[in-house]
Design a protein around this motif. Structure first.
Motif, PDB file in Angstrom:
ATOM      1  N   LYS A   3       0.812  -1.213   0.000  1.00 22.72           N
ATOM      2  CA  LYS A   3       0.000   0.000   0.000  1.00 22.72           C
ATOM      3  C   LYS A   3       0.848   1.267   0.000  1.00 22.72           C
ATOM      4  O   LYS A   3       0.386   2.324  -0.420  1.00 22.72           O
ATOM      5  N   GLU A  26       3.624   2.273   6.834  1.00 21.55           N
ATOM      6  CA  GLU A  26       3.148   0.895   6.747  1.00 21.55           C
ATOM      7  C   GLU A  26       2.533   0.444   8.073  1.00 21.55           C
ATOM      8  O   GLU A  26       1.565  -0.316   8.097  1.00 21.55           O
ATOM      9  N   SER A  32      -7.590   2.204   2.394  1.00 22.81           N
ATOM     10  CA  SER A  32      -7.609   1.201   1.322  1.00 22.81           C
ATOM     11  C   SER A  32      -6.832   1.646   0.089  1.00 22.81           C
ATOM     12  O   SER A  32      -6.483   0.821  -0.755  1.00 22.81           O
ATOM     13  N   GLU A  33      -6.559   2.943  -0.038  1.00 18.65           N
ATOM     14  CA  GLU A  33      -5.867   3.443  -1.220  1.00 18.65           C
ATOM     15  C   GLU A  33      -4.362   3.177  -1.140  1.00 18.65           C
ATOM     16  O   GLU A  33      -3.779   3.156  -0.054  1.00 18.65           O
ATOM     17  N   ARG A  34      -3.760   2.988  -2.298  1.00 15.66           N
ATOM     18  CA  ARG A  34      -2.308   2.860  -2.363  1.00 15.66           C
ATOM     19  C   ARG A  34      -1.715   4.271  -2.387  1.00 15.66           C
ATOM     20  O   ARG A  34      -2.235   5.160  -3.060  1.00 15.66           O
ATOM     21  N   GLU A  66      -5.368   5.468  -6.071  1.00  9.14           N
ATOM     22  CA  GLU A  66      -4.021   5.793  -5.611  1.00  9.14           C
ATOM     23  C   GLU A  66      -3.908   7.283  -5.277  1.00  9.14           C
ATOM     24  O   GLU A  66      -4.580   8.118  -5.886  1.00  9.14           O
TER      25      GLU A  66
END
Length: 383
Positions: A3, A26, A32-34, A66
């Motif tokens: 992610k 991290e 949920s988005e990268r 993203e």
């Protein structure tokens, strides 16, 4: 797919911050988005161009799920005015540094992609070099306490890393704001099963007390000492705190204690008052000194620095010609030093499938074996 993806441009300090920022995000990000984190540099105009080019490239490629987070020195440089137009989220350099400082020594495990993790010891600088924008952006010296640094090195040693690289904007000044020193930090470190490499240390920070540590501590036989010029008038205009006679004395001391060490330097070419004679004095000094490799940079005027008002009077063509002369000297210096170790045993750390780095900072190709990345090996240099 991870992610968090951090892309870093710039020096080892910025790389160290990028690696640590990745671990922090991290551990704490629940979305949920990268996220693409672009950790920028602004030390030269070229670094600014590379940073902006990377941001625009990632923008063109990104999907709707993203996000782009931009941080690093560019966020507080004069060119930062262009960033709000790029539809990105900004984490300023100061905000990034504060976030990282809060997590020093906080993790029980740190796994890095590189085989030789970078450990940031401090931010900021005690110098005021007239060409430097980094010290303007990063501010005064701010050192991390020894206990947290030692804890991280101990943890990395337990995880099997065989080398760590200590870095800072002004590594030799570490601890002055805490009433301690780099020497005292190294002296108090236990004998971990890990070798210690120092990234870059200013010439005026090198003392005999510091050099004696190489006999009793597991310090790599490698020093990078950025002198920037070999002419007194240029050094004065740069705001450096030493002169040519000091440089010669310092390198005499280094070779007295570390006769086989790999010694490198940084040189800035085309500073506004660098005459042809001044350049030739730099070449002569580099020829005489036991320096084995040279990092060469063309002068880049940066708005916000003292030297900016001097302009950029030396043409790009003259800079290119001078750089070419130093590139040829650099090639000869590197070749002559490497030749000294042909047929000798070297302790290397495997960095990739076929390449490793020795204690004395020689990059070597490993043939006919299948080494494990991060493994410590003894090899014989053949050519």
């Amino acid at each position: 797919m991870a992610k968090i993806k951090v892309l870093t441009i710039g020096c080892r300090l910025n790389q160290a911050e990028g690696e640590r920022l990745a671990k922090i995000l991290e551990a704490s990000y629940c979305g949920s988005e990268r996220i693409f984190v672009i950790n920028t540099c602004a030390v030269t105009k070229s670094a600014v161009r590379k940073s902006l080019k990377l941001i625009r490239r990632i923008q063109k490629q990104k999907r709707v799920d993203e996000k782009i987070l931009v941080t690093g020195c560019l966020t507080e440089a004069p060119e930062s005015i262009a960033l709000p137009q790029l539809s990105i989220t900004i984490l300023t350099q100061k905000e990034k540094a504060k976030l990282i400082s809060e997590y020093v020594g906080a993790f029980d495990s740190l796994l890095f992609e590189r085989s030789r993790p970078l450990i940031k010891l401090a931010d900021g600088c005690i110098n005021e070099c007239t060409f430097c924008l980094a010290h303007v952006i990063r501010g005064s010296l701010c050192s991390f306490v020894p206990e947290k640094i030692i804890r991280e090195i101990e943890m990395l040693s337990r995880q099997g890393y065989k080398e760590v690289v200590l870095t800072a904007l002004n590594l030799g000044a570490y601890g002055r704001d805490l009433g301690i020193s780099l020497v005292s930090l190294l002296n108090t470190m236990p004998d971990f099963d890990v070798r210690i490499r120092l990234s870059s240390i200013e010439p005026d920070m090198i003392s005999e007390e510091f050099l004696r540590l190489f006999k009793v501590k597991r310090l790599c036989q490698h020093l990078h000492v950025p002198i920037q010029s070999g002419d007194d008038e240029v050094l004065k205009a740069m705001g450096r705190k030493y002169r040519v006679t000091d440089i010669k004395r310092i390198f005499d001391s280094i070779t007295k204690y570390l006769p086989d060490a790999n010694l490198g330097t940084d040189i800035i070419i085309g500073f506004p008052n660098e005459s042809e004679q001044a350049f030739l004095r730099t070449v002569k000094l580099l020829q005489e000194l036991p320096i084995n490799y040279i990092h060469i940079f063309p002068y880049s005027p940066r708005r916000g620095t003292i030297a900016y008002k001097l302009g950029d009077p030396i043409s790009s063509q003259v800079k290119k010609e001078r750089i070419q002369i130093l590139k040829e000297l650099n090639f000869k210096k590197r070749y002559d030093y490497r030749k000294r170790f042909i047929g000798k045993k070297l302790e290397v750390i495997v960095e990739s499938k076929n390449w490793a780095i020795s204690d004395n900072y020689l990059r070597v190709k490993i043939c006919d074996i299948e080494p494990k990345i991060g493994e410590l090996k003894e090899i014989v240099l053949t050519n």
